[in-house]
Design a protein around this motif. Structure first.
Motif, PDB file in Angstrom:
ATOM      1  N   TYR A  59      31.578  40.754  34.628  1.00 39.92           N
ATOM      2  CA  TYR A  59      32.996  40.295  34.942  1.00 39.92           C
ATOM      3  C   TYR A  59      33.912  39.796  35.734  1.00 39.92           C
ATOM      4  O   TYR A  59      34.478  40.504  36.189  1.00 39.92           O
ATOM      5  CB  TYR A  59      33.740  42.069  33.933  1.00 39.92           C
ATOM      6  CG  TYR A  59      33.318  41.878  32.951  1.00 39.92           C
ATOM      7  CD1 TYR A  59      33.881  41.092  31.804  1.00 39.92           C
ATOM      8  CD2 TYR A  59      32.728  42.510  32.413  1.00 39.92           C
ATOM      9  CE1 TYR A  59      32.954  41.251  29.552  1.00 39.92           C
ATOM     10  CE2 TYR A  59      31.527  43.207  31.552  1.00 39.92           C
ATOM     11  CZ  TYR A  59      32.046  42.600  29.872  1.00 39.92           C
ATOM     12  OH  TYR A  59      31.300  42.997  28.893  1.00 39.92           O
ATOM     13  N   PRO A  60      33.847  38.028  36.120  1.00 36.94           N
ATOM     14  CA  PRO A  60      34.449  38.264  37.908  1.00 36.94           C
ATOM     15  C   PRO A  60      35.806  38.685  37.328  1.00 36.94           C
ATOM     16  O   PRO A  60      36.306  38.165  36.587  1.00 36.94           O
ATOM     17  CB  PRO A  60      34.375  36.781  38.041  1.00 36.94           C
ATOM     18  CG  PRO A  60      32.696  36.001  36.764  1.00 36.94           C
ATOM     19  CD  PRO A  60      33.015  37.669  35.459  1.00 36.94           C
ATOM     20  N   ASP A  61      36.760  38.418  38.720  1.00 40.47           N
ATOM     21  CA  ASP A  61      37.933  38.199  38.627  1.00 40.47           C
ATOM     22  C   ASP A  61      38.661  37.568  38.404  1.00 40.47           C
ATOM     23  O   ASP A  61      39.868  37.336  38.062  1.00 40.47           O
ATOM     24  CB  ASP A  61      37.979  38.614  40.827  1.00 40.47           C
ATOM     25  CG  ASP A  61      37.855  40.000  41.003  1.00 40.47           C
ATOM     26  OD1 ASP A  61      37.243  40.620  40.682  1.00 40.47           O
ATOM     27  OD2 ASP A  61      37.321  39.590  42.324  1.00 40.47           O
ATOM     28  N   ASP A  62      38.033  36.535  37.845  1.00 42.88           N
ATOM     29  CA  ASP A  62      38.964  35.199  37.668  1.00 42.88           C
ATOM     30  C   ASP A  62      39.159  35.163  35.923  1.00 42.88           C
ATOM     31  O   ASP A  62      39.587  34.554  35.090  1.00 42.88           O
ATOM     32  CB  ASP A  62      38.636  33.814  37.820  1.00 42.88           C
ATOM     33  CG  ASP A  62      37.014  33.593  37.335  1.00 42.88           C
ATOM     34  OD1 ASP A  62      36.336  34.425  36.409  1.00 42.88           O
ATOM     35  OD2 ASP A  62      36.088  32.614  37.370  1.00 42.88           O
ATOM     36  N   GLY A  63      39.253  35.945  35.590  1.00 46.25           N
ATOM     37  CA  GLY A  63      39.282  36.609  33.886  1.00 46.25           C
ATOM     38  C   GLY A  63      37.656  36.472  32.691  1.00 46.25           C
ATOM     39  O   GLY A  63      37.901  36.249  31.579  1.00 46.25           O
ATOM     40  N   SER A  64      36.742  35.894  33.388  1.00 42.68           N
ATOM     41  CA  SER A  64      35.355  34.920  32.619  1.00 42.68           C
ATOM     42  C   SER A  64      34.412  36.050  32.631  1.00 42.68           C
ATOM     43  O   SER A  64      34.796  37.036  32.975  1.00 42.68           O
ATOM     44  CB  SER A  64      35.126  33.659  33.647  1.00 42.68           C
ATOM     45  OG  SER A  64      34.700  34.121  34.519  1.00 42.68           O
ATOM     46  N   SER A  65      33.805  36.062  31.807  1.00 47.57           N
ATOM     47  CA  SER A  65      32.050  36.693  31.403  1.00 47.57           C
ATOM     48  C   SER A  65      31.309  35.586  32.259  1.00 47.57           C
ATOM     49  O   SER A  65      31.535  34.347  31.066  1.00 47.57           O
ATOM     50  CB  SER A  65      32.455  37.486  30.262  1.00 47.57           C
ATOM     51  OG  SER A  65      32.727  37.062  28.990  1.00 47.57           O
ATOM     52  N   VAL A  66      29.745  36.075  32.243  1.00 47.12           N
ATOM     53  CA  VAL A  66      29.243  35.240  32.238  1.00 47.12           C
ATOM     54  C   VAL A  66      28.023  36.385  31.689  1.00 47.12           C
ATOM     55  O   VAL A  66      27.994  38.200  31.939  1.00 47.12           O
ATOM     56  CB  VAL A  66      28.624  35.424  33.752  1.00 47.12           C
ATOM     57  CG1 VAL A  66      27.797  34.392  33.819  1.00 47.12           C
ATOM     58  CG2 VAL A  66      29.836  34.154  33.848  1.00 47.12           C
TER      59      VAL A  66
END
Length: 388
Positions: free
Chosen positions: A261-268
């Motif tokens: 969960y990166p800080d940009d609000g996305s998920s990978v």
């Protein structure tokens, strides 16, 4: 000289069965198996060939994880874990390998996931970025990591075959290459029970119940019907998702399943697919498509986003050599599933890229609806209707 024998056409469909299941992805395959094992006469029809790559269920692997931040999903993952083990025993196939699963990134996400797993009785452990990097050198970490040992990797293509095989053993009929053109309810009359008719290119089939498990095609088949009876489907956004496999020299046992969960609000997400590399994907997909119109080619900007992420966060692979994959997401606004009944028609859609892990549970939920039970509260159509 005898005349050549005529070429046999496709076998006719039965005129009537108890349940027609439309779609042989994970939901339809699991439902057909469970329905047949509960004694229902089942016809499963699939538009494409067995094991096709046009929908959302194809490919060799899927993540299994229990890392959700809400209690009901966590409970369903525990039911699914038991279900996968039972399916392995019944089918004689190895389907689930527990490699462990990681969540890392935004602290609020980890706190919610950890708390829900704890309430659900699932053990987890916190590691510092340094501890995690030592254990899993193929990944890079900047914040704390949450690990649970009961996550891992599903052999997804094998799992669907196991469901289909057991459905046949229990008496289900499977027909591939049969395109459904419409599903229409049959109202009850003084002498006739309610039901539905499935219209196909090979003729009509009347059923007591119809399960529409057509993934991204479900809104096309039943969207107008749902709206006409005042129970509209949520807006289902269909996207082309293009994860990729990346080659790695890191040992196989050093690859867990992971969600970042990166800080940009996305998920990978990512996991190892044995023999193919490490699969990494951006959750959701930015390329909106109709399922009949996508070309399956990687969209350059999305691929550039993915490879840039991998170069930064997955040092254990070669980010310059992606082998792209194309599949479909059917996303509901909340990313919760839709599993509900409209009269005798069971509607399933909106699996939003995280449904596969629940395969055995999805079969049970659909079969419960056919048997007359109420829908799971989170997946009911009413739960997707915004308040007035």
């Amino acid at each position: 000289m005898s005349a050549p024998s005529p070429t046999a056409g496709p076998a006719p469909l039965p005129e009537r069965v108890e349940v027609v299941v439309i779609g042989a992805g994970v939901v339809g395959a699991a439902a057909a198996r469970t329905l047949a094992e509960r004694g229902r006469s089942v016809l499963l029809v699939e538009r494409f060939e067995r094991g096709h790559e046009h929908g959302s269920s194809h490919g060799a692997t899927r993540i299994f994880r229990q890392g959700y931040d809400v209690d009901d999903y966590v409970a369903l993952t525990s039911e699914a874990l038991a279900g996968w083990r039972e399916l392995e025993e019944r089918s004689g196939r190895t389907l689930l390998e527990l490699t462990g699963a990681l969540d890392h990134g935004r602290p609020e996400m980890l706190r919610g996931i950890e708390a829900a797993m704890t309430r659900g009785g699932i053990a987890s452990e916190r590691l510092s970025p340094e501890q995690a990097a030592e254990r899993w050198p193929g990944l890079r970490f900047e914040q704390e990591v949450l690990h649970h040992a009961t996550g891992g990797r599903l052999s997804s293509a094998e799992a669907i075959e196991a469901f289909l095989d057991l459905a046949v053993v229990a008496g289900a009929t499977l027909r591939f290459g049969v395109r459904v053109t419409a599903v229409e309810p049959i109202p009850a009359t003084g002498t006739t029970a309610a039901g539905a008719v499935v219209r196909t290119e090979l003729g009509d089939v009347t059923a007591d119940h119809v399960v529409v498990a057509a993934g991204s095609w479900t809104p096309d088949l039943v969207g107008e019907l749902a709206a006409s009876v005042g129970r509209p489907l949520p807006e289902i956004v269909v996207t082309q998702v293009q994860p990729a496999h990346f080659p790695t020299a890191v040992a196989a046992d050093a690859w867990p399943s992971f969600v970042h969960y990166p800080d940009d609000g996305s998920s990978v997400y990512g996991l190892l697919t044995p023999g193919e590399g490490v699969k990494v994907g951006l959750h959701g997909g930015a390329v909106h498509v109709h399922p009949d119109e996508r070309d399956g080619l990687a969209e350059p900007e999305e691929l550039a986003r993915l490879t840039a992420y991998v170069a930064e966060w997955v040092p254990g692979v070669d980010a310059s050599a992606p082998h792209t994959i194309s599949c479909l997401y059917d996303l509901s606004p909340s990313e919760d599933f839709v599993i509900d009944r409209i009269d005798r028609i069971i509607v399933t859609t909106g699996f939003s890229g995280h449904g596969f892990k629940f395969g055995p549970v999805l079969g049970r939920l659909v079969t419960d609806l056919v048997d007359g039970d109420a829908p799971h509260p989170r997946f009911a159509l009413a739960a997707h209707t915004p308040p007035a």
